[in-house]
Design a protein around this motif. Structure first.
Motif, PDB file in Angstrom:
ATOM      1  N   LEU A   1     -27.552 -32.829 -52.182  1.00  0.00           N
ATOM      2  CA  LEU A   1     -26.865 -33.596 -51.139  1.00  0.00           C
ATOM      3  C   LEU A   1     -25.468 -33.051 -50.824  1.00  0.00           C
ATOM      4  CD1 LEU A   1     -26.778 -35.948 -49.153  1.00  0.00           C
ATOM      5  CD2 LEU A   1     -26.135 -37.452 -51.054  1.00  0.00           C
TER       6      LEU A   1
ATOM      7  N   LEU B   1     -24.275 -31.224 -47.184  1.00  0.00           N
ATOM      8  CA  LEU B   1     -23.133 -31.762 -46.438  1.00  0.00           C
ATOM      9  C   LEU B   1     -22.024 -30.729 -46.312  1.00  0.00           C
ATOM     10  CD1 LEU B   1     -22.990 -35.403 -47.796  1.00  0.00           C
ATOM     11  CD2 LEU B   1     -23.359 -34.727 -45.419  1.00  0.00           C
TER      12      LEU B   1
ATOM     13  N   LEU C   1     -21.701 -35.378 -57.133  1.00  0.00           N
ATOM     14  CA  LEU C   1     -21.713 -35.535 -55.678  1.00  0.00           C
ATOM     15  C   LEU C   1     -20.425 -35.032 -55.031  1.00  0.00           C
ATOM     16  CD1 LEU C   1     -23.383 -39.001 -55.014  1.00  0.00           C
ATOM     17  CD2 LEU C   1     -24.273 -36.749 -54.459  1.00  0.00           C
TER      18      LEU C   1
ATOM     19  N   ILE D   1     -22.774 -45.162 -50.736  1.00  0.00           N
ATOM     20  CA  ILE D   1     -22.647 -43.747 -50.407  1.00  0.00           C
ATOM     21  C   ILE D   1     -22.407 -43.649 -48.906  1.00  0.00           C
ATOM     22  CG2 ILE D   1     -23.759 -41.482 -50.381  1.00  0.00           C
ATOM     23  CD1 ILE D   1     -25.519 -42.414 -52.680  1.00  0.00           C
TER      24      ILE D   1
ATOM     25  N   ARG E   1     -18.234 -34.022 -47.014  1.00  0.00           N
ATOM     26  CA  ARG E   1     -18.544 -34.401 -48.393  1.00  0.00           C
ATOM     27  C   ARG E   1     -18.989 -35.855 -48.407  1.00  0.00           C
ATOM     28  NH1 ARG E   1     -18.282 -31.079 -52.240  1.00  0.00           N
ATOM     29  NH2 ARG E   1     -16.792 -29.396 -52.343  1.00  0.00           N
ATOM     30  N   PRO E   2     -19.894 -36.194 -49.328  1.00  0.00           N
ATOM     31  CA  PRO E   2     -20.227 -37.610 -49.447  1.00  0.00           C
ATOM     32  C   PRO E   2     -19.064 -38.353 -50.098  1.00  0.00           C
ATOM     33  CG  PRO E   2     -21.324 -36.363 -51.168  1.00  0.00           C
ATOM     34  CD  PRO E   2     -20.628 -35.373 -50.274  1.00  0.00           C
ATOM     35  N   ARG E   3     -18.916 -39.608 -49.749  1.00  0.00           N
ATOM     36  CA  ARG E   3     -17.929 -40.460 -50.414  1.00  0.00           C
ATOM     37  C   ARG E   3     -18.677 -41.593 -51.079  1.00  0.00           C
ATOM     38  NH1 ARG E   3     -14.686 -42.473 -45.844  1.00  0.00           N
ATOM     39  NH2 ARG E   3     -16.480 -41.818 -44.642  1.00  0.00           N
ATOM     40  N   THR E   4     -18.227 -41.971 -52.256  1.00  0.00           N
ATOM     41  CA  THR E   4     -18.912 -43.031 -52.988  1.00  0.00           C
ATOM     42  C   THR E   4     -17.925 -44.099 -53.440  1.00  0.00           C
ATOM     43  OG1 THR E   4     -18.698 -41.842 -55.082  1.00  0.00           O
ATOM     44  CG2 THR E   4     -20.719 -41.490 -53.840  1.00  0.00           C
TER      45      THR E   4
ATOM     46  N   LEU F   1     -30.662 -36.072 -45.367  1.00  0.00           N
ATOM     47  CA  LEU F   1     -29.470 -36.482 -46.108  1.00  0.00           C
ATOM     48  C   LEU F   1     -29.587 -37.921 -46.597  1.00  0.00           C
ATOM     49  CD1 LEU F   1     -26.737 -34.926 -43.774  1.00  0.00           C
ATOM     50  CD2 LEU F   1     -27.499 -34.035 -45.985  1.00  0.00           C
TER      51      LEU F   1
ATOM     52  N   LEU G   1     -22.000 -41.098 -45.720  1.00  0.00           N
ATOM     53  CA  LEU G   1     -22.314 -39.727 -45.272  1.00  0.00           C
ATOM     54  C   LEU G   1     -21.737 -39.505 -43.885  1.00  0.00           C
ATOM     55  CD1 LEU G   1     -26.099 -39.571 -46.236  1.00  0.00           C
ATOM     56  CD2 LEU G   1     -24.156 -38.846 -47.613  1.00  0.00           C
TER      57      LEU G   1
ATOM     58  N   ALA H   1     -29.759 -39.422 -50.444  1.00  0.00           N
ATOM     59  CA  ALA H   1     -28.853 -40.479 -50.912  1.00  0.00           C
ATOM     60  C   ALA H   1     -29.642 -41.650 -51.492  1.00  0.00           C
ATOM     61  CB  ALA H   1     -27.949 -40.950 -49.770  1.00  0.00           C
TER      62      ALA H   1
END
Length: 195
Positions: free
Chosen positions: A171, A175, A154, A193, A181-184, A108, A195, A112
Motif C-alpha cells: 500500500l 501510494l 505503512l 486509514i 502516503r497513507p495516514r493513520t 488501494l 488515502l 487498506a
C-alpha cells in the motif's frame, strides 16, 4: 521493492487469479449439476460454501494485487465482491461510496481493508467512504490486535513483512508512486486509514 518490481508482482497476481478463477468456476458448475441431479447433503453444502468463499477471495485478491489501470470497476461489482466475502468473514465491510471507481483506486482501498482485517481478527466493522479524492477506511471493534511494527510499515516503503502481511508493504509503495502516503489514526476501538 522498486516500481518495476511492484508492477511485476501485480502482473503475477493478475495471472494467478486469472488462472485460478476458471477451474474454480468449473467446480461450481459441477456442483450445480450434482444438485440438479438430486445429490445433496451436508457434505455437498460444505463444498459449496468453501467454493463460494474461494471465489470471493480470488475476486477480492484480483483487485487488491492485480495490475491496475484507470478503467472503472462498477459499483455493483465492488459491492458484490464485498458481499460474497462477508459470508465467511469475521469483519463486515460497509461500502458507502456511490458510483464506479477507477481500478487503481479500488486496489488501494482493498489493500487498506486487508490492513484493517489484520487488526480486527476477532470481528468488527469496516466502513469505506470518499469525500472528493480523499478515501477514508475505518475499522471498529471491541477487541483489536495492533502490531505496531506493521502499522509503522505503512509510513515507509521497503518494510520487512511476511506473506500474510504483504498489504502493509504494498500500500505505501503504490501510494508513493503517486507522491502520497497513507495516514493513520489508531484509537482504542478504532483505526482510520486515510488515502
Amino acid at each position: 521493492m522498486t516500481n518495476h518490481n511492484a508492477q511485476l508482482a501485480a502482473l503475477v497476481g493478475s495471472r494467478i487469479c486469472h488462472d485460478l478463477i476458471s477451474p474454480v468456476g468449473a467446480i461450481g458448475n459441477g456442483l450445480e449439476l450434482m444438485q440438479m441431479g438430486g445429490s445433496g447433503g451436508a457434505e455437498l453444502a460444505l463444498v459449496h460454501d468453501s467454493l463460494a468463499n474461494a471465489q470471493a477471495r480470488i475476486r477480492f485478491f484480483r483487485l487488491a494485487f492485480g495490475a491496475a489501470g484507470q478503467e472503472p470497476v462498477a459499483e455493483a461489482e465492488l459491492r458484490r465482491i464485498l458481499s460474497d466475502l462477508a459470508i465467511s468473514a469475521r469483519q463486515r465491510v460497509h461500502w458507502q461510496v456511490g458510483g464506479d471507481v477507477p481500478r487503481a483506486q479500488a486496489r488501494l482501498v482493498f489493500l487498506a481493508i486487508m490492513c484493517l482485517e489484520n487488526a480486527l481478527p476477532f470481528g468488527g466493522e469496516i466502513a469505506v467512504t470518499r469525500d472528493g479524492s480523499q478515501w477514508t477506511i475505518t475499522g471498529k471493534a471491541q477487541r483489536m490486535l495492533i502490531d505496531e511494527k506493521l502499522w509503522e510499515a505503512l509510513n515507509r516503503s521497503g518494510a520487512d513483512v511476511t506473506p500474510s502481511e504483504v498489504q502493509f508493504a504494498l500500500l505505501p509503495l503504490l501510494l508513493e508512486e503517486e507522491g502520497r502516503r497513507p495516514r493513520t489514526r489508531i484509537g482504542q476501538n478504532e483505526i482510520v486509514i486515510l488515502l
